[in-house]
Write a protein that holds these residues in place. Structure first.
Motif, PDB file in Angstrom:
ATOM      1  N   SER A  34       0.830  -1.199   0.000  1.00  0.00           N
ATOM      2  CA  SER A  34       0.000   0.000   0.000  1.00  0.00           C
ATOM      3  C   SER A  34       0.870   1.257   0.000  1.00  0.00           C
ATOM      4  CB  SER A  34      -0.890   0.001   1.251  1.00  0.00           C
ATOM      5  OG  SER A  34      -1.485   1.247   1.447  1.00  0.00           O
ATOM      6  N   ARG A  35       0.710   2.095  -1.029  1.00  0.00           N
ATOM      7  CA  ARG A  35       1.445   3.368  -1.061  1.00  0.00           C
ATOM      8  C   ARG A  35       1.052   4.239   0.117  1.00  0.00           C
ATOM      9  NH1 ARG A  35      -0.414   3.297  -6.544  1.00  0.00           N
ATOM     10  NH2 ARG A  35       1.185   2.399  -7.841  1.00  0.00           N
ATOM     11  N   ASP A  36      -0.235   4.197   0.472  1.00  0.00           N
ATOM     12  CA  ASP A  36      -0.715   5.004   1.594  1.00  0.00           C
ATOM     13  C   ASP A  36      -0.036   4.588   2.894  1.00  0.00           C
ATOM     14  OD1 ASP A  36      -2.450   7.026   2.698  1.00  0.00           O
ATOM     15  OD2 ASP A  36      -3.619   5.382   3.573  1.00  0.00           O
ATOM     16  N   ARG A  37       0.151   3.304   3.096  1.00  0.00           N
ATOM     17  CA  ARG A  37       0.819   2.829   4.316  1.00  0.00           C
ATOM     18  C   ARG A  37       2.284   3.239   4.332  1.00  0.00           C
ATOM     19  NH1 ARG A  37       1.271   2.787   9.247  1.00  0.00           N
ATOM     20  NH2 ARG A  37       2.206   0.975  10.190  1.00  0.00           N
ATOM     21  N   ALA A  38       2.936   3.240   3.179  1.00  0.00           N
ATOM     22  CA  ALA A  38       4.331   3.699   3.100  1.00  0.00           C
ATOM     23  C   ALA A  38       4.416   5.175   3.482  1.00  0.00           C
ATOM     24  CB  ALA A  38       4.891   3.479   1.698  1.00  0.00           C
ATOM     25  N   ARG A  39       3.449   5.992   3.025  1.00  0.00           N
ATOM     26  CA  ARG A  39       3.432   7.414   3.402  1.00  0.00           C
ATOM     27  C   ARG A  39       3.168   7.582   4.892  1.00  0.00           C
ATOM     28  NH1 ARG A  39       1.029   7.899  -1.906  1.00  0.00           N
ATOM     29  NH2 ARG A  39      -1.021   7.538  -1.006  1.00  0.00           N
ATOM     30  N   THR A  40       2.318   6.723   5.453  1.00  0.00           N
ATOM     31  CA  THR A  40       2.052   6.766   6.894  1.00  0.00           C
ATOM     32  C   THR A  40       3.318   6.423   7.681  1.00  0.00           C
ATOM     33  OG1 THR A  40      -0.259   6.173   6.542  1.00  0.00           O
ATOM     34  CG2 THR A  40       0.621   5.838   8.762  1.00  0.00           C
ATOM     35  N   ASP A  41       4.072   5.438   7.217  1.00  0.00           N
ATOM     36  CA  ASP A  41       5.356   5.100   7.857  1.00  0.00           C
ATOM     37  C   ASP A  41       6.268   6.322   7.866  1.00  0.00           C
ATOM     38  OD1 ASP A  41       4.566   2.441   8.204  1.00  0.00           O
ATOM     39  OD2 ASP A  41       5.610   1.751   6.392  1.00  0.00           O
ATOM     40  N   ALA A  42       6.311   7.040   6.748  1.00  0.00           N
ATOM     41  CA  ALA A  42       7.164   8.232   6.648  1.00  0.00           C
ATOM     42  C   ALA A  42       6.709   9.306   7.619  1.00  0.00           C
ATOM     43  CB  ALA A  42       7.141   8.761   5.218  1.00  0.00           C
ATOM     44  N   THR A  43       5.409   9.527   7.716  1.00  0.00           N
ATOM     45  CA  THR A  43       4.881  10.527   8.647  1.00  0.00           C
ATOM     46  C   THR A  43       5.222  10.157  10.084  1.00  0.00           C
ATOM     47  OG1 THR A  43       3.078  11.040   7.125  1.00  0.00           O
ATOM     48  CG2 THR A  43       2.774  11.678   9.421  1.00  0.00           C
ATOM     49  N   GLU A  44       5.109   8.878  10.426  1.00  0.00           N
ATOM     50  CA  GLU A  44       5.450   8.427  11.773  1.00  0.00           C
ATOM     51  C   GLU A  44       6.945   8.631  12.053  1.00  0.00           C
ATOM     52  OE1 GLU A  44       4.022   4.412  11.942  1.00  0.00           O
ATOM     53  OE2 GLU A  44       1.935   5.046  11.996  1.00  0.00           O
ATOM     54  N   HIS A  45       7.777   8.413  11.038  1.00  0.00           N
ATOM     55  CA  HIS A  45       9.215   8.654  11.207  1.00  0.00           C
ATOM     56  C   HIS A  45       9.479  10.129  11.498  1.00  0.00           C
ATOM     57  CE1 HIS A  45      13.504   8.837  10.502  1.00  0.00           C
ATOM     58  NE2 HIS A  45      13.309   9.714   9.523  1.00  0.00           N
ATOM     59  N   LEU A  46       8.833  11.009  10.753  1.00  0.00           N
ATOM     60  CA  LEU A  46       9.030  12.445  10.974  1.00  0.00           C
ATOM     61  C   LEU A  46       8.579  12.861  12.365  1.00  0.00           C
ATOM     62  CD1 LEU A  46       7.966  13.938   7.526  1.00  0.00           C
ATOM     63  CD2 LEU A  46      10.280  13.680   8.438  1.00  0.00           C
ATOM     64  N   ARG A  47       7.465  12.328  12.821  1.00  0.00           N
ATOM     65  CA  ARG A  47       6.985  12.651  14.167  1.00  0.00           C
ATOM     66  C   ARG A  47       7.953  12.148  15.223  1.00  0.00           C
ATOM     67  NH1 ARG A  47       0.852  11.175  12.903  1.00  0.00           N
ATOM     68  NH2 ARG A  47       0.256  13.161  12.012  1.00  0.00           N
ATOM     69  N   ALA A  48       8.499  10.960  15.012  1.00  0.00           N
ATOM     70  CA  ALA A  48       9.431  10.377  15.980  1.00  0.00           C
ATOM     71  C   ALA A  48      10.724  11.192  16.074  1.00  0.00           C
ATOM     72  CB  ALA A  48       9.751   8.930  15.607  1.00  0.00           C
ATOM     73  N   THR A  49      11.097  11.836  14.979  1.00  0.00           N
ATOM     74  CA  THR A  49      12.336  12.628  14.978  1.00  0.00           C
ATOM     75  C   THR A  49      12.097  14.077  15.363  1.00  0.00           C
ATOM     76  OG1 THR A  49      12.127  13.147  12.627  1.00  0.00           O
ATOM     77  CG2 THR A  49      13.403  11.178  13.211  1.00  0.00           C
ATOM     78  N   GLY A  50      10.822  14.450  15.526  1.00  0.00           N
ATOM     79  CA  GLY A  50      10.512  15.818  15.890  1.00  0.00           C
ATOM     80  C   GLY A  50      10.475  16.777  14.706  1.00  0.00           C
ATOM     81  N   SER A  51      10.509  16.237  13.501  1.00  0.00           N
ATOM     82  CA  SER A  51      10.425  17.071  12.292  1.00  0.00           C
ATOM     83  C   SER A  51       8.963  17.322  11.955  1.00  0.00           C
ATOM     84  CB  SER A  51      11.099  16.371  11.112  1.00  0.00           C
ATOM     85  OG  SER A  51      12.459  16.167  11.393  1.00  0.00           O
ATOM     86  N   GLU A  52       8.734  18.325  11.143  1.00  0.00           N
ATOM     87  CA  GLU A  52       7.373  18.616  10.720  1.00  0.00           C
ATOM     88  C   GLU A  52       6.918  17.575   9.727  1.00  0.00           C
ATOM     89  OE1 GLU A  52       6.704  22.562   9.417  1.00  0.00           O
ATOM     90  OE2 GLU A  52       7.910  23.417  11.006  1.00  0.00           O
ATOM     91  N   GLY A  53       5.608  17.387   9.642  1.00  0.00           N
ATOM     92  CA  GLY A  53       5.022  16.455   8.689  1.00  0.00           C
ATOM     93  C   GLY A  53       5.145  16.952   7.268  1.00  0.00           C
ATOM     94  N   PRO A  54       4.903  16.030   6.298  1.00  0.00           N
ATOM     95  CA  PRO A  54       5.030  16.392   4.889  1.00  0.00           C
ATOM     96  C   PRO A  54       4.012  17.397   4.420  1.00  0.00           C
ATOM     97  CG  PRO A  54       4.266  14.115   5.121  1.00  0.00           C
ATOM     98  CD  PRO A  54       4.532  14.655   6.487  1.00  0.00           C
TER      99      PRO A  54
END
Length: 54
Positions: A34-54
């Motif tokens: 799922s492309r959507d799930r891959a994007r969700t993984d990326a958003t979770e990574h950004l949140r975990a690092t304290g970066s802003e979302g896409p």
């Protein structure tokens, strides 16, 4: 003042029927059908690092 660029830049790539999220910091998410799930993984990574979302 100028805003500093985030050290985390997310991209998604496809390999066959799988989508992967990758970050400029070296992080790579799991292969997903799922492309959507891959994007969700990326958003979770950004949140975990304290970066802003896409």
């Amino acid at each position: 003042m100028y805003a500093q660029a985030s050290p985390h830049t997310i991209t998604t790539t496809e390999r066959g029927s799988f989508a992967l999220a990758r970050c400029s910091c070296g992080w790579t998410g799991p292969a997903r059908r799922s492309r959507d799930r891959a994007r969700t993984d990326a958003t979770e990574h950004l949140r975990a690092t304290g970066s802003e979302g896409p």
